[in-house]
Design a protein around this motif. Structure first.
Motif, PDB file in Angstrom:
ATOM      1  N   ASN A   3       0.831  -1.207   0.000  1.00  0.00           N
ATOM      2  CA  ASN A   3       0.000   0.000   0.000  1.00  0.00           C
ATOM      3  C   ASN A   3       0.862   1.252   0.000  1.00  0.00           C
ATOM      4  OD1 ASN A   3      -2.476  -1.331  -0.031  1.00  0.00           O
ATOM      5  ND2 ASN A   3      -2.639  -1.382   2.203  1.00  0.00           N
ATOM      6  N   TRP A   4       1.872   1.259   0.861  1.00  0.00           N
ATOM      7  CA  TRP A   4       2.738   2.435   0.938  1.00  0.00           C
ATOM      8  C   TRP A   4       3.446   2.688  -0.381  1.00  0.00           C
ATOM      9  CZ3 TRP A   4       5.432   1.853   6.414  1.00  0.00           C
ATOM     10  CH2 TRP A   4       4.451   2.043   7.403  1.00  0.00           C
ATOM     11  N   MET A   5       3.908   1.636  -1.005  1.00  0.00           N
ATOM     12  CA  MET A   5       4.592   1.791  -2.295  1.00  0.00           C
ATOM     13  C   MET A   5       3.614   2.255  -3.368  1.00  0.00           C
ATOM     14  SD  MET A   5       7.828   1.325  -2.059  1.00  0.00           S
ATOM     15  CE  MET A   5       8.215   1.210  -3.810  1.00  0.00           C
ATOM     16  N   ARG A   6       2.403   1.742  -3.328  1.00  0.00           N
ATOM     17  CA  ARG A   6       1.407   2.123  -4.329  1.00  0.00           C
ATOM     18  C   ARG A   6       0.978   3.574  -4.145  1.00  0.00           C
ATOM     19  NH1 ARG A   6      -2.029  -1.387  -3.167  1.00  0.00           N
ATOM     20  NH2 ARG A   6      -3.701  -0.208  -2.164  1.00  0.00           N
ATOM     21  N   TRP A   7       0.841   3.988  -2.894  1.00  0.00           N
ATOM     22  CA  TRP A   7       0.362   5.338  -2.633  1.00  0.00           C
ATOM     23  C   TRP A   7       1.437   6.403  -2.826  1.00  0.00           C
ATOM     24  CZ3 TRP A   7      -2.134   3.381   2.506  1.00  0.00           C
ATOM     25  CH2 TRP A   7      -3.361   2.764   2.215  1.00  0.00           C
ATOM     26  N   SER A   8       2.662   6.011  -2.722  1.00  0.00           N
ATOM     27  CA  SER A   8       3.744   6.998  -2.832  1.00  0.00           C
ATOM     28  C   SER A   8       4.220   7.115  -4.272  1.00  0.00           C
ATOM     29  CB  SER A   8       4.922   6.607  -1.936  1.00  0.00           C
ATOM     30  OG  SER A   8       5.594   5.498  -2.497  1.00  0.00           O
ATOM     31  N   ASP A  30      -0.303   5.407   6.918  1.00  0.00           N
ATOM     32  CA  ASP A  30      -1.311   5.027   5.916  1.00  0.00           C
ATOM     33  C   ASP A  30      -2.050   6.271   5.427  1.00  0.00           C
ATOM     34  OD1 ASP A  30      -0.853   2.299   5.967  1.00  0.00           O
ATOM     35  OD2 ASP A  30      -2.527   1.836   7.294  1.00  0.00           O
ATOM     36  N   THR A  31      -2.486   7.072   6.386  1.00  0.00           N
ATOM     37  CA  THR A  31      -3.279   8.266   6.068  1.00  0.00           C
ATOM     38  C   THR A  31      -2.455   9.295   5.313  1.00  0.00           C
ATOM     39  OG1 THR A  31      -4.505   7.879   8.122  1.00  0.00           O
ATOM     40  CG2 THR A  31      -4.791  10.023   7.061  1.00  0.00           C
ATOM     41  N   LEU A  32      -1.229   9.535   5.761  1.00  0.00           N
ATOM     42  CA  LEU A  32      -0.364  10.529   5.116  1.00  0.00           C
ATOM     43  C   LEU A  32      -0.027  10.139   3.678  1.00  0.00           C
ATOM     44  CD1 LEU A  32       2.078  11.266   8.080  1.00  0.00           C
ATOM     45  CD2 LEU A  32       0.399  12.860   7.129  1.00  0.00           C
ATOM     46  N   LEU A  33       0.329   8.882   3.465  1.00  0.00           N
ATOM     47  CA  LEU A  33       0.725   8.448   2.119  1.00  0.00           C
ATOM     48  C   LEU A  33      -0.474   8.356   1.183  1.00  0.00           C
ATOM     49  CD1 LEU A  33       3.438   5.834   3.097  1.00  0.00           C
ATOM     50  CD2 LEU A  33       3.802   7.949   1.815  1.00  0.00           C
ATOM     51  N   PHE A  34      -1.627   7.966   1.732  1.00  0.00           N
ATOM     52  CA  PHE A  34      -2.836   7.963   0.899  1.00  0.00           C
ATOM     53  C   PHE A  34      -3.189   9.396   0.504  1.00  0.00           C
ATOM     54  CE2 PHE A  34      -7.470   8.098   0.323  1.00  0.00           C
ATOM     55  CZ  PHE A  34      -7.608   7.165  -0.692  1.00  0.00           C
ATOM     56  N   HIS A  35      -3.055  10.321   1.435  1.00  0.00           N
ATOM     57  CA  HIS A  35      -3.315  11.733   1.146  1.00  0.00           C
ATOM     58  C   HIS A  35      -2.344  12.242   0.078  1.00  0.00           C
ATOM     59  CE1 HIS A  35      -4.463  15.900   1.807  1.00  0.00           C
ATOM     60  NE2 HIS A  35      -3.198  16.205   1.986  1.00  0.00           N
TER      61      HIS A  35
END
Length: 305
Positions: free
Chosen positions: A11-16, A204-209
């Motif tokens: 998720n982190w890699m996808r969102w960043s 999670d919230t920061l990277l999704f944002h």
């Protein structure tokens, strides 16, 4: 169902935006921007480059200080080599090295599913420092003298006074201010402040944002992130943490742990420590949603007035 470490990492890699520069998408493994090329440049560093040598020395000093109670980060622990590699690579690709970066990288290494993901950890670390924590670590023309950090701490102090006047008054009466004890919260994105379980939810919230901001800018045909796109969220997370500190101080007053209504400096320090230690993820995020809304409302009122 609780997400696995692998799920969190994906998720982190996808969102960043780091996912766009991951090794698997690179066509030139030896380009100047590649992770391995950066490590090679560190090894080929000349003896006359005293500034970089000093940076590498500071990195070495900070390796064992990162998570001293975690065996993986002891002097011969399995995470010391990748921690060293990533910090050295960052010091070359960025403007040097600043203490605090070691905690960002160290936490990511703890979340990393396998040691084979070291290059991804580098890219993700770079995105977090440059984009999520934009302007906090290095001075530049846009953020001279750590202007971004000073700006957000000042905003946090103002919002604390508005949302938690009793806490703000207690802190002020004892010579405390969020401007003095909250810089680490921003610089380390709550690592070592909140339990790891909660930090993961915060990230999670920061990277999704960050990902959402990227998509919005792509729709408007822009390529650069707006400065401090995560600032408001970092301030809201700090306010949420402070709300638990207020709860802890109130509880100490009720149980007589403090003398009457007065609270001394020691009580405040203990309240900050104990409140942060006992926070549970779901409760924290629920309160964050409420405080984030209140924070935005107070900002809107200030603008209107």
């Amino acid at each position: 169902m609780v997400p696995t470490t692998s799920d969190v990492w994906q998720n982190w890699m996808r969102w960043s935006t780091a996912a766009n520069a991951s090794p698997s998408s690179s066509t030139d493994e030896h380009s100047s921007t590649s992770y391995h090329a950066l490590l090679a440049s560190v090894k080929s560093m000349g003896e006359t480059d005293t500034k970089k040598k000093s940076t590498l020395k500071q990195i070495e000093l900070d390796l064992a200080r990162t998570f001293p109670n975690d065996s993986d980060f002891e002097r011969d622990g399995r995470m010391i080599a990748p921690l060293r590699n990533i910090l050295q690579a960052l010091s070359v690709s960025m403007k040097g090295y600043t203490q605090g970066m070691n905690f960002i990288v160290g936490f990511l290494l703890k979340m990393m599913p396998t040691l084979e993901k070291e290059a991804e950890c580098y890219y993700l670390s770079k995105i977090i420092i440059e984009e999520v924590l934009s302007g906090y670590y290095f001075r530049d023309e846009k953020f001279p003298e750590w202007l971004a950090l000073k700006r957000d701490l000042k905003a946090l102090d103002k919002k604390t006074k508005h949302l938690f006047p009793r806490l703000h008054k207690t802190l002020s009466a004892n010579g405390f201010s969020v401007i003095f004890f909250c810089p680490r919260w921003f610089l380390c994105a709550f690592i070592g402040v909140l339990p790891d379980e909660v930090v993961k939810k915060v990230w999670d919230t920061l990277l999704f944002h960050l990902s959402t901001q990227q998509r919005q800018q792509q729709r408007h045909a822009t390529t650069l992130f707006s400065s401090g796109c995560c600032s408001e969220m970092l301030i809201a997370f700090s306010l949420t943490t402070l709300s638990f500190v207020q709860d802890e101080l109130d509880a100490r007053r009720k149980t007589g742990a403090s003398c009457g209504d007065s609270v001394d400096c020691e009580a405040i320090v203990i309240a900050i420590r104990d409140a942060a230690k006992s926070i549970k993820g779901e409760i924290f995020m629920k309160r964050f949603a409420e405080i984030s809304l209140s924070s935005r409302s107070s900002s809107s009122s200030s603008v209107e007035n």
